[in-house]
Design a protein around this motif. Structure first.
Motif, mmCIF file in Angstrom:
data_model
loop_
_atom_site.group_PDB
_atom_site.id
_atom_site.type_symbol
_atom_site.label_atom_id
_atom_site.label_comp_id
_atom_site.label_asym_id
_atom_site.label_seq_id
_atom_site.Cartn_x
_atom_site.Cartn_y
_atom_site.Cartn_z
ATOM 1 N N ILE A 1 1.022 -0.786 0.132
ATOM 2 C CA ILE A 1 0.586 -0.292 0.165
ATOM 3 C C ILE A 1 0.978 1.732 0.116
ATOM 4 O O ILE A 1 0.277 1.481 -1.205
ATOM 5 N N LYS B 1 1.681 1.370 -6.461
ATOM 6 C CA LYS B 1 0.815 2.235 -6.586
ATOM 7 C C LYS B 1 -0.183 1.184 -7.382
ATOM 8 O O LYS B 1 -1.342 1.764 -8.075
ATOM 9 N N ARG C 1 -3.490 -1.483 -7.060
ATOM 10 C CA ARG C 1 -4.810 -1.115 -6.526
ATOM 11 C C ARG C 1 -5.206 -2.095 -5.764
ATOM 12 O O ARG C 1 -4.261 -2.962 -5.435
ATOM 13 N N ILE C 2 -5.913 -0.924 -4.548
ATOM 14 C CA ILE C 2 -6.112 -2.180 -3.424
ATOM 15 C C ILE C 2 -6.983 -3.207 -3.467
ATOM 16 O O ILE C 2 -6.263 -4.680 -2.821
ATOM 17 N N SER D 1 -12.262 -6.592 -1.795
ATOM 18 C CA SER D 1 -11.393 -5.874 -0.994
ATOM 19 C C SER D 1 -11.922 -5.729 -0.564
ATOM 20 O O SER D 1 -11.624 -4.769 0.934
ATOM 21 N N SER E 1 -9.925 -4.909 3.321
ATOM 22 C CA SER E 1 -10.043 -3.497 4.150
ATOM 23 C C SER E 1 -10.040 -3.222 5.215
ATOM 24 O O SER E 1 -9.732 -3.140 6.001
ATOM 25 N N THR F 1 -8.606 2.625 7.197
ATOM 26 C CA THR F 1 -8.449 1.739 6.495
ATOM 27 C C THR F 1 -7.483 1.638 5.140
ATOM 28 O O THR F 1 -6.690 2.385 4.742
ATOM 29 N N PRO F 2 -7.080 0.884 3.901
ATOM 30 C CA PRO F 2 -5.934 1.418 3.359
ATOM 31 C C PRO F 2 -5.706 2.307 2.655
ATOM 32 O O PRO F 2 -4.440 2.684 2.104
ATOM 33 N N LEU F 3 -6.555 2.755 1.776
ATOM 34 C CA LEU F 3 -7.083 4.261 1.155
ATOM 35 C C LEU F 3 -6.475 4.992 1.762
ATOM 36 O O LEU F 3 -5.934 5.591 1.100
ATOM 37 N N SER F 4 -7.071 4.979 3.090
ATOM 38 C CA SER F 4 -7.595 6.223 3.931
ATOM 39 C C SER F 4 -5.356 6.460 4.250
ATOM 40 O O SER F 4 -4.818 6.876 4.730
ATOM 41 N N ARG G 1 -2.913 5.245 2.345
ATOM 42 C CA ARG G 1 -2.185 5.365 1.234
ATOM 43 C C ARG G 1 -2.216 6.800 1.288
ATOM 44 O O ARG G 1 -0.858 7.809 0.306
ATOM 45 N N LYS G 2 -3.247 7.380 2.014
ATOM 46 C CA LYS G 2 -3.169 8.995 1.269
ATOM 47 C C LYS G 2 -2.826 10.404 2.895
ATOM 48 O O LYS G 2 -2.263 11.407 2.612
#
Length: 327
Positions: free
Chosen positions: A280, A284, A286-287, A299, A303, A313-316, A318-319
């Motif tokens: 992650i 780059k 994807r999840i 996913s 997650s 979460t994985p997405l947060s 990464r940010k």
């Protein structure tokens, strides 16, 4: 790696510092050359420092370093060393990749420290050679460049250049080069300046084996852990792991409880989650691609497990801004 020096010839070894470069890795690679000049009492090496745009560049520890020139001028020395930082793909620069390919066609000797091997791989300059990758970034590198053979050794050398895992490995690498070019006695004297009692060969591994890492003597337990690490994408069941250990499921659970104070299933799950976090943060992908690479079929399930363990979460994740470099 470096060609044999001519009598009275000062070798120019240029360092190109990428944004967020590892100060540690850069220092351990550059300082042995400076100290060699001091010990030999003559300028064996000249070490100009460059950045992509010619502006002073900030390291991962926040310090800014003054540089001599930009990317175009960095191609002048006969030897070029790229210095990478914490994030394996922190920035994308087509100018850098194009420049590297041009240098490769010119026959320049190019090296990479820490994560900078990522950019040599992107430029197609290590397709037919082994690549030394820091253990923390090995999973991300293998996922991004599955066709490239990676190595757990301190550094790898080819006629076109080298890759080095960074940190103190850079010191050993440069001491080996100094020994090859100017003799072991000079290399030993340089090592003494660093209070470095032994020059490690490139064939030494980056980290200790499982037994030393975990202080484990039970060969059954070591065998199971190794199998777990080798099968993160397609996890094995506890019954199969028990057979590998040559024990019952209950005995396997007792071994993990005694050594790690957790069940084998929990230990296996955490291995997969830590691997997913590396992917992650360092790729780059994807999840869903990360989920599949770490043994999760969806996913959503991935997650949920990730959030329960890491608190986000994985997405947060990464940010979030990078937490900084560890070496």
């Amino acid at each position: 790696m470096f060609p044999e020096p001519k009598e009275g010839f000062t070798r120019r070894v240029g360092f190109l510092l990428l944004p967020g470069f590892s100060m540690n890795s850069f220092t351990f690679a550059m300082e042995p050359l400076r100290v060699a000049n001091k010990v030999a009492r003559k300028e064996l090496y000249d070490c100009p420092v460059y950045s992509l745009d010619g502006e002073n560049v900030e390291a991962s520890n926040g310090l800014r370093l003054e540089v001599l020139g930009n990317l175009h001028e960095a191609g002048e020395p006969e030897n070029i060393i790229l210095c990478g930082g914490h994030n394996i793909s922190a920035f994308e620069s087509e100018n850098l990749i194009s420049w590297l390919r041009t240098l490769g066609r010119q026959g320049k000797i190019i090296g990479a420290l820490y994560t900078a091997s990522y950019y040599l791989a992107k430029a197609g300059l290590i397709d037919n050679t082994k690549c030394a990758v820091h253990w923390e970034y090995l999973s991300a590198f293998n996922e991004t460049f599955p066709e490239i053979e990676t190595s757990n050794e301190l550094f790898e050398v080819s006629p076109k250049g080298f890759t080095c895992v960074g940190g103190t490995a850079g010191l050993d690498m440069m001491l080996n080069f100094i020994s090859d070019l100017h003799g072991f006695e000079l290399a030993r004297m340089v090592a003494d300046q660093f209070v470095h009692e032994r020059i490690r060969d490139r064939r030494e591994f980056q980290y200790f084996g499982l037994s030393a890492r975990y202080s484990i003597q039970d060969q059954r337990l070591l065998r199971v852990i190794q199998i777990m690490e080798d099968h993160l994408e397609e996890p094995l069941g506890l019954e199969e792991l028990s057979k590998i250990a040559g024990s019952s499921r209950r005995q396997l659970e007792r071994m993990f409880s005694k050594q790690f104070n957790k069940s084998p299933a929990r230990y296996y799950s955490e291995l997969r989650l830590y691997r997913s976090r590396q992917l992650i943060m360092q790729t780059k992908m994807r999840i869903i691609e990360v989920a599949l690479a770490c043994g999760y079929n969806s996913s959503a399930h991935f997650s949920r497990c990730y959030r329960n363990f890491f608190g986000c979460t994985p997405l947060s994740e990464r940010k979030l801004p990078a937490a900084g470099e560890q070496i």
